[in-house]
Structures are given as structure tokens and as C-alpha cells.
Scaffold this motif. Structure first.
Motif, mmCIF file in Angstrom:
data_model
loop_
_atom_site.group_PDB
_atom_site.id
_atom_site.type_symbol
_atom_site.label_atom_id
_atom_site.label_comp_id
_atom_site.label_asym_id
_atom_site.label_seq_id
_atom_site.Cartn_x
_atom_site.Cartn_y
_atom_site.Cartn_z
ATOM 1 N N ASP A 17 14.109 -19.243 70.870
ATOM 2 C CA ASP A 17 13.294 -18.939 69.665
ATOM 3 C C ASP A 17 12.748 -20.199 68.976
ATOM 4 N N SER A 18 12.467 -21.249 69.775
ATOM 5 C CA SER A 18 12.121 -22.529 69.155
ATOM 6 C C SER A 18 10.787 -22.482 68.408
ATOM 7 N N GLU A 19 9.994 -21.445 68.616
ATOM 8 C CA GLU A 19 8.709 -21.339 67.906
ATOM 9 C C GLU A 19 8.918 -21.235 66.405
ATOM 10 N N TYR A 20 10.090 -20.665 66.010
ATOM 11 C CA TYR A 20 10.278 -20.394 64.593
ATOM 12 C C TYR A 20 11.021 -21.520 63.885
ATOM 13 N N LYS B 247 10.841 -12.922 71.589
ATOM 14 C CA LYS B 247 10.891 -13.177 70.139
ATOM 15 C C LYS B 247 9.508 -13.270 69.506
ATOM 16 N N VAL B 248 8.484 -13.493 70.332
ATOM 17 C CA VAL B 248 7.141 -13.615 69.754
ATOM 18 C C VAL B 248 6.348 -12.321 69.967
ATOM 19 N N VAL B 249 6.434 -11.748 71.157
ATOM 20 C CA VAL B 249 5.666 -10.526 71.410
ATOM 21 C C VAL B 249 6.589 -9.321 71.196
ATOM 22 N N SER B 250 7.491 -9.061 72.115
ATOM 23 C CA SER B 250 8.414 -7.941 71.951
ATOM 24 C C SER B 250 9.499 -8.015 73.013
ATOM 25 N N THR B 251 10.691 -7.598 72.655
ATOM 26 C CA THR B 251 11.791 -7.530 73.625
ATOM 27 C C THR B 251 11.430 -6.520 74.711
#
Ligand code: PLP
Length: 380
Positions: A179-182, A209-213
Motif C-alpha cells: 500500500d505504498s501509494e498512500y 488497494k488502489v482499484v479493488s480487491t
């Protein structure tokens, strides 16, 4: 569809995803599909998606990878199993973080590897101690950007120590960058992979975490010598990643909408984290300690000594569930004997009002007053 209860961790806010854009991209790519989409899919994934991932990693994570060394996967479990089966021999010892991600331990075990949990400290995975505990390990899997689930970032010195251990042991390093984008403040440290001059680090990314599980798309970035072996194995066994969403995702990334969505969600999640910290200050005194974090989608609430005397984190989690609040116990993330207790509070998928109300219910669930069980929210 399972309903979402605050503070269920690990899910993004799917309501804020640009569904109309996504639907158009799916329509655009499949309405009159180009020939390449109708043949046998490349087991390593749709090439334009691999190229878009390479551009994204260069811009966001300082990783210079050729698309040929990026392999599209259906998720982390498939990535780890592939790495285990293609690059390690059955019975090899793999170091993992304690506490850590249960699915990672399960995937390694499924690949016939011996999982060796070793503790983290305030700098993340303690490789010196791990080496003392398991000196014959030949691989290590870590979450250096943000330890899962505790949230600390591994400093540069520890990263270099880890790479030095790998060089001495001729070992592989698996970098789970889930999840390093956040990251809300400061610049992220460069990925471990970008520090690796020896072709030992495999980088795992995910779109969960960015698009969908539910998308079930993830990827491995491998050094060329390892990528060839992974792709050869995948060509024999076949890939589980569906080709259907890959061209749309490639276009979503190429057009800049993916990066724009991340930037928007960063602002949203930063504000939600602030709301959780504020609510915690207001309602959790004497029960749980919660501090802000510069990154991520959840916070760890540590149980105060007073609360720990009255109940375990598993009891606390059960009481929360009875009030419609999902707060997994920290001890569930341990393979062995836990050395601390707490609750994991995800904030990303819930707006500020929901967060405030859920904090009140959680405080009530853990308080000393008799529990008023909310039947409307009973989870089990
Ligand atoms: C620690 C960690 N690694 C990796 C992932 C990504 O897994 P996947 O791509 O299978 O959804 C997750 C997802 O929740 C995670 O929590």
C-alpha cells in the motif's frame, strides 16, 4: 455480498472509484477487440499493462524495470507460490515478519517451504536476530515501506543490512509493497529493489488497494535472471490472472487517471485518518492508545494496561463485533506467541461521520458499563 463494518481494514473506498470511466475503458477495449486479445494470452500478462506498470514504478517508486521483467499475477498468494516453486527448493527456509500477514505464511507453506517467523522491532524486520534464530534461511519476505500490520517504515540502514545479509547468504529478498501509494507526508524511501545491485530483490505490487480487491490483479517485478525462470514456470503451469480487465487497466494507467485517483484518495484517506485520531482522543481515553501515522489505510490501537487487565484483544474484538464494529485483534497476526495486544482499525473505506459513530460504539463495547448489545449489528 458481505456488508462492510467500520473499522474493517484493508479495503479501499470503492464508492469513490471512477466506475463510469472504468466501464468505458472495458467497453472500449472489448467492444471490437484487437487481434492480440483474441489469441492465446501471454502467461506473463498483457504487454501494454506491463509497460504501464513499468512507467508507474519509475515515477512513484524509483524502480527502473523493463516491462519484460514484470509479470501480471492474480494476487499475492499466486505470486508467492510461483516464487517458491520456481526459485526455491521444497523444504527451504523463508524468513517472515512476526507479526505479519497470515496469507503470506500460508502461501509459502503451500509452496512446500518452511516458514520461519522472526520478530520486528521499531525499525521493522530485525535481520540480525532472524539470522541468529534461523541461520540457514535462503529467502526473506518483508514489508519495508510500511510494516504490516504495525506500520513502521524500515530505515535506510536496516534496508542495507538486509541486502548485505542476502548477499552473504546468496538469498532472495521478497519486497511486499502492498500500500505504498498512500503516504501522506514526506517522500517515500526508495523501494528496496531500487537499492539492489545484485539481482536479489523481487518486488510484489498489488492493485487491491488502489482499484479493488475484487479485481484480482497484482504483479511481480523480478531481476532479468529470475524473471526468465518465473515466466518459464508460468508458461508450463498457466497464469490465474484474467486477461479481461488488463487492457482497461493499462489504459487507465497510461491516461494518467490511475495516478490522479491515487492522489485524490491520498487526500481522502489522510482526512479520514485524522478523523479517527480525533475520535480516539475523544472516546478511547483509558481504553486504547492511537497515534497518527504518515501513511497507510489502518492504525493499530494499543490496549492500555487497564483494558488489558479486563480482557484480551480477542475478547475486545468480539465485543466490538457485537456492536457492529469490525476491529481484528493484533494477536491474530502472530504465528507464535504474541508480545503485544491491540486492535486494527481500518479507516480508508469509511467517511468521517461513520468513523465518529463507530468510535463511540467501540468505546461503549470496551467500557466498564454493562454492554448494550446492538442486535442490528450482530456479526456472528
Ligand atoms: C500485507 C499485504 N500484502 C499484500 C496484499 C495484497 O494481496 P492481494 O494482491 O492478493 O490482494 C495485501 C492485501 O491486503 C496485504 O495486506
Amino acid at each position: 455480498m458481505r456488508s462492510r463494518h467500520p473499522f474493517q481494514p484493508s479495503s479501499p473506498d470503492l464508492e469513490l472509484f471512477p466506475h463510469a470511466v472504468w466501464a468505458k475503458l472495458l467497453e472500449m477495449t472489448w467492444h471490437s477487440p484487437e487481434q492480440a486479445l483474441l489469441g492465446r494470452p501471454d502467461p506473463a500478462g498483457w504487454f501494454p499493462l506491463r509497460a504501464a506498470i513499468a512507467d508507474h514504478l519509475a515515477a512513484w517508486r524509483g524502480i527502473a524495470a523493463a516491462p519484460e521483467n514484470i509479470i501480471v499475477m492474480s494476487g499475492m498468494s499466486e505470486s508467492l507460490e510461483l516464487i517458491g516453486r520456481a526459485l526455491l527448493s521444497a523444504g527451504s527456509k523463508v524468513l517472515v515478519e512476526e507479526p505479519g500477514y497470515g496469507q503470506l505464511r500460508a502461501a509459502f507453506a503451500d509452496a512446500g517451504l518452511v516458514v520461519c517467523p522472526s520478530p520486528v522491532d521499531s525499525h521493522g524486520f530485525d535481520i540480525a536476530q532472524a539470522h541468529r534464530n534461523w541461520s540457514s534461511a535462503v529467502a526473506v519476505a518483508v514489508t519495508p515501506s510500511r510494516h504490516y500490520p504495525l506500520g513502521m517504515t524500515m530505515p535506510l540502514a536496516r534496508r542495507l543490512e538486509l541486502l548485505e545479509w542476502a548477499r552473504r547468504r546468496d538469498a532472495l529478498v521478497i519486497e511486499d509493497d502492498y500500500d505504498s501509494e498512500y503516504r501522506f507526508e514526506g517522500r517515500p524511501l526508495p523501494a528496496l529493489m531500487s537499492l539492489d545491485g545484485e539481482e536479489r530483490v523481487l518486488y510484489l505490487g498489488s492493485f487491491s488497494k488502489v482499484v479493488s480487491t475484487a479485481l484480482r490483479l497484482a504483479f511481480i517485478v523480478a531481476p532479468p535472471r529470475l524473471a526468465r525462470r518465473l515466466i518459464a514456470r508460468l508458461t508450463e503451469g498457466g497464469s490465474k490472472a484474467s486477461l479481461v480487465p488488463q487492457p482497461a487497466l493499462a489504459e487507465f494507467m497510461r491516461s494518467g487517471r490511475f495516478a490522479a485517483h491515487i492522489r485524490r484518495m491520498r487526500r481522502v484517506y489522510a482526512s479520514r485518518q485524522q478523523a479517527l485520531v480525533t475520535a480516539a482522543r475523544r472516546h478511547f481515553a483509558g481504553l486504547l492508545d492511537v497515534s497518527a501515522s504518515p501513511a497507510g489505510m489502518h492504525l493499530v490501537a494499543t490496549m492500555t494496561p487497564a483494558l488489558s487487565q479486563r480482557m484480551s484483544d480477542k475478547d475486545a474484538s468480539r465485543r466490538a463485533a457485537a456492536m457492529g464494529v469490525s476491529a481484528p485483534p493484533l494477536t491474530a497476526f502472530y504465528a507464535g506467541k504474541p508480545d503485544r495486544q491491540g486492535l486494527i482499525l481500518g479507516y480508508a473505506a469509511f467517511d468521517e461521520t461513520v468513523i465518529e459513530r463507530a468510535a463511540v460504539r467501540l468505546a461503549e463495547a470496551l467500557g466498564t458499563r454493562p454492554l448494550r448489545v446492538c442486535t442490528r449489528f450482530l456479526l456472528f
